[in-house]
Design an enzyme around this catalytic site. Structure first.
Site, short mmCIF file in Angstrom:
data_model
loop_
_atom_site.label_atom_id
_atom_site.label_comp_id
_atom_site.label_asym_id
_atom_site.label_seq_id
_atom_site.Cartn_x
_atom_site.Cartn_y
_atom_site.Cartn_z
N THR A 136 -7.43 97.43 -73.20
CA THR A 136 -8.15 97.85 -74.59
C THR A 136 -7.69 96.03 -75.57
O THR A 136 -6.72 96.07 -75.46
CB THR A 136 -7.86 99.08 -75.48
OG1 THR A 136 -8.16 99.75 -74.45
CG2 THR A 136 -8.17 98.91 -77.06
N ARG A 164 -16.97 110.51 -72.45
CA ARG A 164 -14.90 111.17 -73.00
C ARG A 164 -15.02 109.46 -74.04
O ARG A 164 -15.63 108.53 -73.74
CB ARG A 164 -13.74 110.50 -72.14
CG ARG A 164 -12.95 110.13 -72.21
CD ARG A 164 -12.15 109.18 -72.80
NE ARG A 164 -10.74 108.96 -72.71
CZ ARG A 164 -10.37 107.98 -73.43
NH1 ARG A 164 -10.73 107.10 -72.95
NH2 ARG A 164 -9.23 107.97 -73.45
N SER A 166 -13.26 107.48 -76.99
CA SER A 166 -11.91 106.22 -76.66
C SER A 166 -11.06 106.36 -78.48
O SER A 166 -12.07 107.14 -79.22
CB SER A 166 -12.31 105.04 -76.23
OG SER A 166 -11.46 104.01 -77.17
N ASP A 167 -9.89 106.56 -78.01
CA ASP A 167 -9.09 106.90 -79.50
C ASP A 167 -9.37 105.63 -80.44
O ASP A 167 -9.31 105.50 -81.72
CB ASP A 167 -7.78 106.96 -79.16
CG ASP A 167 -7.05 105.33 -78.36
OD1 ASP A 167 -7.97 104.96 -77.09
OD2 ASP A 167 -6.37 104.08 -78.65
N THR A 185 -3.33 100.47 -78.68
CA THR A 185 -4.25 101.02 -77.69
C THR A 185 -3.00 101.44 -76.26
O THR A 185 -1.71 101.55 -76.51
CB THR A 185 -4.51 99.43 -76.63
OG1 THR A 185 -5.12 99.73 -75.26
CG2 THR A 185 -3.35 98.48 -76.53
N GLY A 186 -3.44 102.34 -75.34
CA GLY A 186 -2.73 102.89 -74.20
C GLY A 186 -3.60 104.37 -74.02
O GLY A 186 -4.66 103.70 -73.85
N GLY A 188 -5.91 107.14 -75.08
CA GLY A 188 -6.22 107.61 -76.12
C GLY A 188 -5.85 108.93 -76.49
O GLY A 188 -5.69 108.74 -77.32
#
Ligand code: GLY
Length: 261
Positions: A136, A164, A166-167, A185-186, A188
């Site tokens: 990301t 799905r 993403s954050d 990032t990482g 989510g």
């Protein structure tokens, strides 16, 4: 080696964005930086995005103008070159977020042409059910007028349930106001469960230093064994980056030098 390539790309983009920032606002410069990151197939955003488990690429991006404290996002959009550009378009619209097929439709209606972001390497990863490196992208910028903006863009985690989300397209993954800006990032799900970006910004707004806000938040993440990283900036020009997991890379420019982490 992949890590060197990533660091070099980040350094180049940092350098170009710094020059661009001389004549542009923080918001315009975030857009500029994320555009470059989305164009680099090394990263999992725009061109080079990962595929969801039905073999389709659905991308998400969040943008925040700290000056107006206004957020916008595009969720699971398909077949566009620059998801962040559509988030930017929405920033001046009535609604804050547009998702799914309707997001793709919205982008066509507003003049964003059809584009296939798939690259060979991602297709092979998908066929072999490999995760690939996460990647990301995000940028946080403070301009000469003291305004902050943040932008984050992603192809998701790869192999996820279709749809799905993403954050990156939430205020947990990307947030800014007059005091601070954060891009995360990482994983989510863990970023959303911890409300990361908005939490750090709120802590700074309520008087914690940026450094302490990041330490506190990252310590909480460690306690919960959550895996993510953040890039953060305050209106005083303080830069803080931290992470609870490897394989997240950052570059920063403070006016005198570029650093990578
Ligand atoms: N942080 C990217 C994602 O989980 O989608």
């Amino acid at each position: 080696n992949k890590e060197i390539d990533i660091r070099n790309s980040l350094k180049q983009i940092c350098k170009k964005t710094w020059i661009y920032l001389e004549e542009h606002t923080a918001l315009e410069s975030v857009l500029f930086a994320v555009d470059l990151l989305e164009s680099d197939p090394l990263f999992n955003a725009g061109t080079g995005s990962k595929l969801q488990n039905d073999g389709r690429i659905r991308m998400s991006a969040g943008l925040m103008d700290g000056d107006r404290q206004k957020f916008s996002a595009i969720v699971n959009i398909q077949n566009v070159e620059h998801p962040i550009e559509i988030a930017s378009y929405i920033l001046n619209e009535k609604h804050t977020m547009i998702a799914g097929d309707k997001a793709t439709e919205f982008s066509r209606k507003n003049g964003f042409p059809q584009y296939n972001p798939l690259i060979e390497k991602r297709w092979e990863e998908f066929l072999k059910k490999e995760k690939g490196e996460t990647g990301t992208v995000g940028a946080v910028i403070l301009d000469a007028n003291g305004k902050i903006a943040a932008g984050t863009s992603t192809g998701g985690i790869g192999g996820e349930t279709p749809g799905r989300m993403s954050d990156s397209a939430t205020v947990a993954g990307n947030y800014a106001n007059a005091f601070a800006g954060v891009s995360a990032t990482g994983i989510g799900e863990e970023i959303v469960n911890d409300g990361v970006a908005v939490k750090i910004v709120t802590r700074v707004t309520d008087g914690l230093s940026l450094k302490d806000a990041v330490i506190k938040t990252i310590n909480e993440a460690k306690e919960r064994k959550h895996r993510y990283g953040v890039i953060c900036l305050s209106n005083k020009g303080e830069i803080e980056v931290d992470k609870t997991t490897d394989s997240i890379f950052y570059a920063s420019h403070d006016g005198t030098s570029i650093k990578t982490f």
